[in-house]
Design a protein around this motif. Structure first.
Motif, PDB file in Angstrom:
ATOM      1  N   ILE A  88      40.847  49.962  50.756  1.00  0.00           N
ATOM      2  CA  ILE A  88      39.169  49.704  50.573  1.00  0.00           C
ATOM      3  C   ILE A  88      38.692  51.064  51.184  1.00  0.00           C
ATOM      4  O   ILE A  88      38.958  51.526  52.299  1.00  0.00           O
ATOM      5  CB  ILE A  88      38.886  48.690  51.406  1.00  0.00           C
ATOM      6  N   SER A 132      32.752  52.556  44.711  1.00  0.00           N
ATOM      7  CA  SER A 132      33.356  52.064  43.313  1.00  0.00           C
ATOM      8  C   SER A 132      33.742  52.765  42.321  1.00  0.00           C
ATOM      9  O   SER A 132      34.941  52.622  41.729  1.00  0.00           O
ATOM     10  CB  SER A 132      32.190  51.008  42.995  1.00  0.00           C
ATOM     11  N   ASN A 156      34.383  42.172  52.390  1.00  0.00           N
ATOM     12  CA  ASN A 156      35.533  42.089  51.345  1.00  0.00           C
ATOM     13  C   ASN A 156      36.865  42.270  52.022  1.00  0.00           C
ATOM     14  O   ASN A 156      37.967  41.482  51.661  1.00  0.00           O
ATOM     15  CB  ASN A 156      35.295  43.109  50.297  1.00  0.00           C
ATOM     16  N   ALA A 186      33.776  46.321  44.960  1.00  0.00           N
ATOM     17  CA  ALA A 186      34.425  45.419  45.603  1.00  0.00           C
ATOM     18  C   ALA A 186      33.624  44.079  45.645  1.00  0.00           C
ATOM     19  O   ALA A 186      33.930  42.898  45.699  1.00  0.00           O
ATOM     20  CB  ALA A 186      34.208  45.891  47.253  1.00  0.00           C
ATOM     21  N   LEU A 193      39.323  49.119  46.182  1.00  0.00           N
ATOM     22  CA  LEU A 193      37.877  48.486  46.233  1.00  0.00           C
ATOM     23  C   LEU A 193      36.842  49.462  46.932  1.00  0.00           C
ATOM     24  O   LEU A 193      37.240  50.247  47.938  1.00  0.00           O
ATOM     25  CB  LEU A 193      37.844  47.160  46.949  1.00  0.00           C
ATOM     26  N   LEU A 212      35.522  41.345  43.592  1.00  0.00           N
ATOM     27  CA  LEU A 212      36.537  40.888  44.042  1.00  0.00           C
ATOM     28  C   LEU A 212      36.627  39.311  43.818  1.00  0.00           C
ATOM     29  O   LEU A 212      37.532  38.762  43.328  1.00  0.00           O
ATOM     30  CB  LEU A 212      36.682  40.972  45.628  1.00  0.00           C
ATOM     31  N   ARG A 215      32.064  50.186  47.199  1.00  0.00           N
ATOM     32  CA  ARG A 215      30.951  49.835  46.719  1.00  0.00           C
ATOM     33  C   ARG A 215      29.943  51.184  46.632  1.00  0.00           C
ATOM     34  O   ARG A 215      30.414  52.109  47.192  1.00  0.00           O
ATOM     35  CB  ARG A 215      30.186  49.040  47.816  1.00  0.00           C
ATOM     36  N   ALA A 228      37.187  54.535  43.668  1.00  0.00           N
ATOM     37  CA  ALA A 228      38.380  53.434  43.727  1.00  0.00           C
ATOM     38  C   ALA A 228      38.794  53.525  42.536  1.00  0.00           C
ATOM     39  O   ALA A 228      40.031  53.452  42.287  1.00  0.00           O
ATOM     40  CB  ALA A 228      37.700  52.068  44.030  1.00  0.00           C
ATOM     41  N   SER A 261      31.288  45.563  52.333  1.00  0.00           N
ATOM     42  CA  SER A 261      32.627  46.109  52.378  1.00  0.00           C
ATOM     43  C   SER A 261      33.598  45.585  53.395  1.00  0.00           C
ATOM     44  O   SER A 261      34.853  45.050  53.040  1.00  0.00           O
ATOM     45  CB  SER A 261      32.805  47.765  52.362  1.00  0.00           C
TER      46      SER A 261
END
Length: 605
Positions: free
Chosen positions: A514, A472, A528, A495, A466, A498, A468, A475, A525
């Protein structure tokens, strides 16, 4: 980037130095030179351009000696002129250098204030003057060298001659690779095994922080603390020199560790380190109203990171498309857009087809490739090479970070051209970009911690990544790397998505990785992360020092990468996810460099 060779020999050295430098031409260069001790006096021969120009100089002014150093230079600080070519000489010292001395301006000002006179624009000349000034205090060459190294910041490889020390070469590695070759009554220093191939197949690969005193009798190697250490001597088959792994178990591991130098090479091609300005050429960013990137796999992900930065800095819309889908959805194309094809090989069939579709629509075209003679490069209006050198491992690592480096330089250049940033902000951003190689090297230093995490991740059947913002996209890259080489099912998500589905996969058996540096997205984040842990998820939280301070309690592991500006955070955070995937694959006994069903260059649709 730059190529280095040093020889403590028993035969005339000039031709041998040039022979070795020819084997380093693949690294790219724009000037060359050698230096040697002639009757205790340092002499050098230098020339801008290719090695044939240096050979002309040597034909007219031979250099008769048995100990010397040589260099092919890729210009960073200062234009590719004879005055800026290596070796640089100051007093008793001649030096060649690969890398960037980040604090050279501060050191240069100090040395000038002490009466030192400089003859070049390079950062390297600072090293020569600094070492000569340390020698002037009465220190031994070895102690003076260590004192000099302790004052340098940045990533560098050095090779040094000192007048009066006729059969001695000093060398040091801090980032860029450097190797010691063992001969019969001779010793050699080179940028890699290829440089040493004509002379020996017995090679010692230096570790970061090592420095060396080489004589006819052998090499004394010291670590960063000044302790003398033993490093293994490896016998490298002559046929394997071109593509050998050095101290590394796999090419992928080597290429992960190559990234500080690779990114440095890339960045140097697109910024002027003397003025802290970009040097991107070929496109008028004011004449286009959109950028269309087409790419596949890891290159597509690099393009997504570029989209975040270009749109944020330059206020220029960017579309990033998977090339294999692009043509078949009848995209709306306009001639006032720039089409960018991203491909390490420059031969990716889907990317080439999508690129041609853009060109047929009248769009200006640019290629971001490693292979500058490839089909995509030949068909583009503009070529922006990534300069990362050969990448052998199928799973892309250093090509990815080189592509991202180019995208960052493009974002800065576009922002400046479009008036979204002023000259002061351009200088700040370029300075930030120049810090990336050092910070990537620091991130690679997390390898031991990541090995431990890998042992646990290797037991999983599914893994979630995950992030942002640019994280992202990273990820997605982390999940792709894990899938490619370990064969563990992994998925990357923004994220914020999710709660829109992926959270259903969270349980105690599914690790959730993460990526969350302490940036404008950090608080979300962290939220999350809390959501995952509330459902029994096992979180690996990859952040930076400030993020580690503010992370919610309960993560199974917190990995603290170096702090970095958001501009380069994707570069710095790449190394941990690559190393994690690599070590998971090693634990599982997978074929890391040649994973099943995959090819390095996909040349069919």
């Amino acid at each position: 980037m730059c190529g280095i060779i040093g020889i403590v020999g028993t035969q005339p050295v000039a031709d041998r130095l040039v022979e070795s430098l020819k084997r380093l031409e693949y690294r790219g260069y724009d000037s060359a030179g050698i230096a040697a001790q002639v009757d205790g006096v340092l002499e050098r021969r230098r020339a801008p351009g290719k090695l044939k120009e240096l050979e002309k100089v040597l034909a007219g002014h031979p250099l008769e000696a048995t100990t010397g150093i040589g260099h092919t230079r890729w210009a960073t600080h200062g234009a590719p002129t004879e005055a800026n070519a290596h070796p640089h000489i100051a007093g008793r010292v001649a030096v060649v250098h690969n890398g960037i001395i980040e604090n050279f301006a501060e050191l240069k000002a100090e040395l000038i204030a002490a009466g030192r006179v400089f003859s070049s624009q390079t950062d390297t000349e600072v090293v020569a003057h600094l070492l000569d000034s340390e020698l002037a205090t009465g220190l031994s060459p070895l102690d003076a060298f260590k004192a000099t190294l302790d004052r340098l910041s940045g990533a560098f490889a050095l090779c040094v001659l000192i007048s009066g020390e006729d059969e001695v070469i000093l060398a040091a590695r801090n980032g860029p690779p450097l190797a010691v070759g063992h001969g019969d009554g001779e010793m050699f220093i080179g940028s890699d095994g290829l440089a040493l191939g004509p002379f020996t197949n017995k090679i010692t690969y230096l570790e970061d922080g090592d420095y060396v005193l080489a004589t006819h009798d052998g090499a004394r190697i010291f670590d960063a603390t000044g302790q003398e250490v033993a490093r293994a001597v490896k016998t490298v088959p002559a046929s394997a020199v071109l593509m050998e792994k050095g101290n590394y178990r796999h090419f992928m591991e080597k290429e992960i560790h190559d990234q500080p130098e690779g990114c440095q090479r890339t960045i140097a091609a697109y910024v002027d380190t003397l003025t802290d300005q970009t040097t991107v050429q070929g496109v008028d960013f004011n004449a286009i109203d959109r950028i269309q990137i087409v790419a596949c796999g890891t290159s597509w992900i690099a393009g997504m990171i570029g989209r975040y930065l270009i749109e944020q800095l330059a206020d220029l819309p960017v579309d990033v498309e998977i090339a294999s889908e692009f043509r078949y959805r009848s995209p709306a194309l306009r001639p006032n857009a720039l089409a960018i094809a991203m491909s390490q090989s420059g031969e990716t069939a889907d990317t080439l087809a999508a690129f041609r579709h853009c060109i047929e629509a009248g769009m200006k075209s640019a290629a971001i490739v490693n292979a500058t003679e490839s089909t995509i490069a030949r068909e583009a209006d503009v070529v922006w090479p990534i300069h990362c050198g050969p990448e052998i491992g199928v799973a892309s690592t250093k090509a990815f970070t080189a592509q991202v480096s180019v995208m960052i330089a493009l974002a800065i250049a576009a922002a400046k051209a479009r008036g979204r940033i002023d000259e002061a902000e351009e200088k700040r951003l370029v300075h930030v970009l120049l810090e990336a190689p050092r910070l990537i090297a620091e991130a690679i230093g997390l390898e031991d911690a990541l090995k431990e995490i890998a042992a646990e991740i290797a037991k999983a059947k599914d893994v979630l990544y995950l992030g942002r913002g640019p994280m992202s996209a990273l990820a997605l890259e982390g999940a792709l790397k894990l899938k490619e080489i370990s064969y563990i099912h992994a998925e990357g998500y923004a994220a914020g998505e999710l709660k829109h589905g992926p959270i259903a996969l969270v349980d105690e058996a599914t690790p959730v990785i993460i990526l969350a540096p302490y940036d404008s997205w950090f608080e979300k984040s962290a939220s999350n992360m809390s959501e995952v842990m509330a459902r029994g998820g096992q979180v690996v939280f990859i952040t930076d020092p400030e993020g580690a301070k503010h992370a919610p309690a309960g993560a199974k592991v917190v990995v603290t990468a170096p702090a970095s500006d958001p501009l380069i955070s994707a570069l710095v955070m790449s190394a941990p996810i690559q190393l994690l995937a690599y070590h998971v694959a090693v634990v599982k006994g997978a074929d890391v460099d040649q994973p099943r069903n995959l090819a390095k260059s996909v040349t069919v649709e």
